[in-house]
Design a protein around this motif. Structure first.
Motif, PDB file in Angstrom:
ATOM      1  N   LEU A  30       0.834  -1.201   0.000  1.00  0.00           N
ATOM      2  CA  LEU A  30       0.000   0.000   0.000  1.00  0.00           C
ATOM      3  C   LEU A  30       0.869   1.253   0.000  1.00  0.00           C
ATOM      4  O   LEU A  30       1.971   1.257   0.566  1.00  0.00           O
ATOM      5  CB  LEU A  30      -0.902   0.021   1.239  1.00  0.00           C
ATOM      6  CG  LEU A  30      -1.920  -1.117   1.349  1.00  0.00           C
ATOM      7  CD1 LEU A  30      -2.649  -1.041   2.686  1.00  0.00           C
ATOM      8  CD2 LEU A  30      -2.919  -1.053   0.197  1.00  0.00           C
ATOM      9  N   SER A  32       0.375   3.869   1.719  1.00  0.00           N
ATOM     10  CA  SER A  32       0.564   4.306   3.116  1.00  0.00           C
ATOM     11  C   SER A  32       1.739   3.563   3.764  1.00  0.00           C
ATOM     12  O   SER A  32       2.558   4.170   4.470  1.00  0.00           O
ATOM     13  CB  SER A  32      -0.715   4.063   3.924  1.00  0.00           C
ATOM     14  OG  SER A  32      -1.170   2.746   3.742  1.00  0.00           O
ATOM     15  N   ASP A  33       1.861   2.260   3.517  1.00  0.00           N
ATOM     16  CA  ASP A  33       2.971   1.496   4.084  1.00  0.00           C
ATOM     17  C   ASP A  33       4.292   1.889   3.429  1.00  0.00           C
ATOM     18  O   ASP A  33       5.337   1.943   4.085  1.00  0.00           O
ATOM     19  CB  ASP A  33       2.719  -0.015   3.916  1.00  0.00           C
ATOM     20  CG  ASP A  33       1.542  -0.483   4.761  1.00  0.00           C
ATOM     21  OD1 ASP A  33       1.215   0.195   5.752  1.00  0.00           O
ATOM     22  OD2 ASP A  33       0.946  -1.521   4.426  1.00  0.00           O
ATOM     23  N   VAL A  46      -1.973   5.751   9.970  1.00  0.00           N
ATOM     24  CA  VAL A  46      -2.846   4.709   9.437  1.00  0.00           C
ATOM     25  C   VAL A  46      -3.822   4.317  10.535  1.00  0.00           C
ATOM     26  O   VAL A  46      -3.411   3.901  11.619  1.00  0.00           O
ATOM     27  CB  VAL A  46      -2.027   3.490   8.965  1.00  0.00           C
ATOM     28  CG1 VAL A  46      -2.957   2.351   8.588  1.00  0.00           C
ATOM     29  CG2 VAL A  46      -1.156   3.865   7.775  1.00  0.00           C
ATOM     30  N   CYS A  48      -7.906   3.132   9.933  1.00  0.00           N
ATOM     31  CA  CYS A  48      -8.821   2.043   9.576  1.00  0.00           C
ATOM     32  C   CYS A  48      -8.287   1.128   8.488  1.00  0.00           C
ATOM     33  O   CYS A  48      -8.678  -0.022   8.392  1.00  0.00           O
ATOM     34  CB  CYS A  48     -10.138   2.659   9.111  1.00  0.00           C
ATOM     35  SG  CYS A  48      -9.961   3.619   7.583  1.00  0.00           S
ATOM     36  N   GLU A  49      -7.416   1.655   7.617  1.00  0.00           N
ATOM     37  CA  GLU A  49      -6.942   0.924   6.419  1.00  0.00           C
ATOM     38  C   GLU A  49      -8.086   0.503   5.495  1.00  0.00           C
ATOM     39  O   GLU A  49      -7.949  -0.430   4.726  1.00  0.00           O
ATOM     40  CB  GLU A  49      -6.112  -0.312   6.813  1.00  0.00           C
ATOM     41  CG  GLU A  49      -4.681   0.039   7.142  1.00  0.00           C
ATOM     42  CD  GLU A  49      -3.772  -1.170   7.182  1.00  0.00           C
ATOM     43  OE1 GLU A  49      -2.912  -1.277   6.299  1.00  0.00           O
ATOM     44  OE2 GLU A  49      -3.933  -1.996   8.101  1.00  0.00           O
ATOM     45  N   HIS A  50      -9.195   1.187   5.575  1.00  0.00           N
ATOM     46  CA  HIS A  50     -10.331   0.872   4.704  1.00  0.00           C
ATOM     47  C   HIS A  50     -10.904   2.118   4.030  1.00  0.00           C
ATOM     48  O   HIS A  50     -12.046   2.101   3.575  1.00  0.00           O
ATOM     49  CB  HIS A  50     -11.444   0.185   5.514  1.00  0.00           C
ATOM     50  CG  HIS A  50     -11.141  -1.238   5.824  1.00  0.00           C
ATOM     51  ND1 HIS A  50     -10.399  -1.624   6.905  1.00  0.00           N
ATOM     52  CD2 HIS A  50     -11.460  -2.368   5.159  1.00  0.00           C
ATOM     53  CE1 HIS A  50     -10.289  -2.951   6.904  1.00  0.00           C
ATOM     54  NE2 HIS A  50     -10.925  -3.419   5.855  1.00  0.00           N
ATOM     55  N   CYS A  56      -4.813   8.758   6.761  1.00  0.00           N
ATOM     56  CA  CYS A  56      -3.663   8.471   5.890  1.00  0.00           C
ATOM     57  C   CYS A  56      -3.599   9.403   4.679  1.00  0.00           C
ATOM     58  O   CYS A  56      -2.840   9.129   3.744  1.00  0.00           O
ATOM     59  CB  CYS A  56      -3.771   7.030   5.412  1.00  0.00           C
ATOM     60  SG  CYS A  56      -5.239   6.786   4.371  1.00  0.00           S
ATOM     61  N   ARG A  66      -6.540   8.920  -0.133  1.00  0.00           N
ATOM     62  CA  ARG A  66      -6.346   8.040   1.028  1.00  0.00           C
ATOM     63  C   ARG A  66      -5.279   7.037   0.639  1.00  0.00           C
ATOM     64  O   ARG A  66      -5.520   6.175  -0.213  1.00  0.00           O
ATOM     65  CB  ARG A  66      -7.663   7.363   1.372  1.00  0.00           C
ATOM     66  CG  ARG A  66      -8.530   8.442   1.952  1.00  0.00           C
ATOM     67  CD  ARG A  66      -9.927   8.199   2.125  1.00  0.00           C
ATOM     68  NE  ARG A  66     -10.414   9.526   2.474  1.00  0.00           N
ATOM     69  CZ  ARG A  66     -11.179   9.807   3.501  1.00  0.00           C
ATOM     70  NH1 ARG A  66     -11.614   8.848   4.267  1.00  0.00           N
ATOM     71  NH2 ARG A  66     -11.519  11.034   3.759  1.00  0.00           N
ATOM     72  N   CYS A  68      -4.127   4.561   2.014  1.00  0.00           N
ATOM     73  CA  CYS A  68      -4.377   3.139   2.315  1.00  0.00           C
ATOM     74  C   CYS A  68      -5.210   2.491   1.220  1.00  0.00           C
ATOM     75  O   CYS A  68      -5.409   1.283   1.240  1.00  0.00           O
ATOM     76  CB  CYS A  68      -5.066   2.981   3.669  1.00  0.00           C
ATOM     77  SG  CYS A  68      -6.798   3.491   3.687  1.00  0.00           S
TER      78      CYS A  68
END
Ligand code: FES
Ligand code: FES
Length: 162
Positions: A30, A32-33, A46, A48-50, A56, A66, A68
């Protein structure tokens, strides 16, 4: 240009906060990661990651996204701005000051994403009304402060731009 390696890694090249970053990543990583783990820019949070909380949020080619919900490989060739690059933007330092002065944050978990969305928002809405600001903030979850201070802070920055 994306290059595929035999290890099933891909080399991507991005510009993050004005610096060229070229790294090999797994295609499923991702954005974000990638930002946090590979680039060490942990100001992007980070939650919810959804795609729900907005913590994010970063700018990709000037648009708030977003991170993520994006793969890092989708950002190949893009210009990314994270909260660490906020001070390079005209409205960045005024936004940080105004959020502090208006008590627009408490624990600060949601704040980096909200600042990045606010930055993009003020680019296209230099003089927003409270309803516009509220609509923009409705995409971000804050469990601490309520949103009153944030709305005041964004008004404060937009008034300086008059
Ligand atoms: S962590 Fe991406 S929207 Fe919540
Ligand atoms: S300030 Fe704590 S979640 Fe928003």
């Amino acid at each position: 240009m994306t290059k595929v390696l035999w290890t099933q890694q891909m080399i991507i090249s991005t510009n993050i906060n004005g610096k060229l970053v070229e790294k090999s990543v797994e295609p499923r990583k991702l954005l974000s990661d990638f930002i946090r783990e590979d680039c060490g820019l942990t100001g992007t949070h980070v939650g919810c990651e959804h795609g729900v909380c907005g913590a994010c949020t970063v700018l990709v080619d000037g648009t708030a996204v977003r991170s993520c919900l994006m793969f890092a490989v989708q950002a190949d060739g893009a210009e990314i701005k994270t909260v660490e690059g906020l001070k390079q933007e005209k409205n960045g330092p005024p936004l940080q000051d105004a959020f502090s002065e208006c008590h627009g944050l408490q624990c600060g978990f949601c704040t980096p994403g909200i600042l990045m969305s606010s930055l993009e928002f003020l680019e296209t809405n230099p003089n927003p009304c409270t309803k516009d600001i509220t609509e923009m903030l409705s995409g971000h979850l804050c469990r601490c402060t309520g949103y009153k201070g944030m709305i005041e802070a964004i008004h404060k920055v937009s008034n300086k731009n008059l």
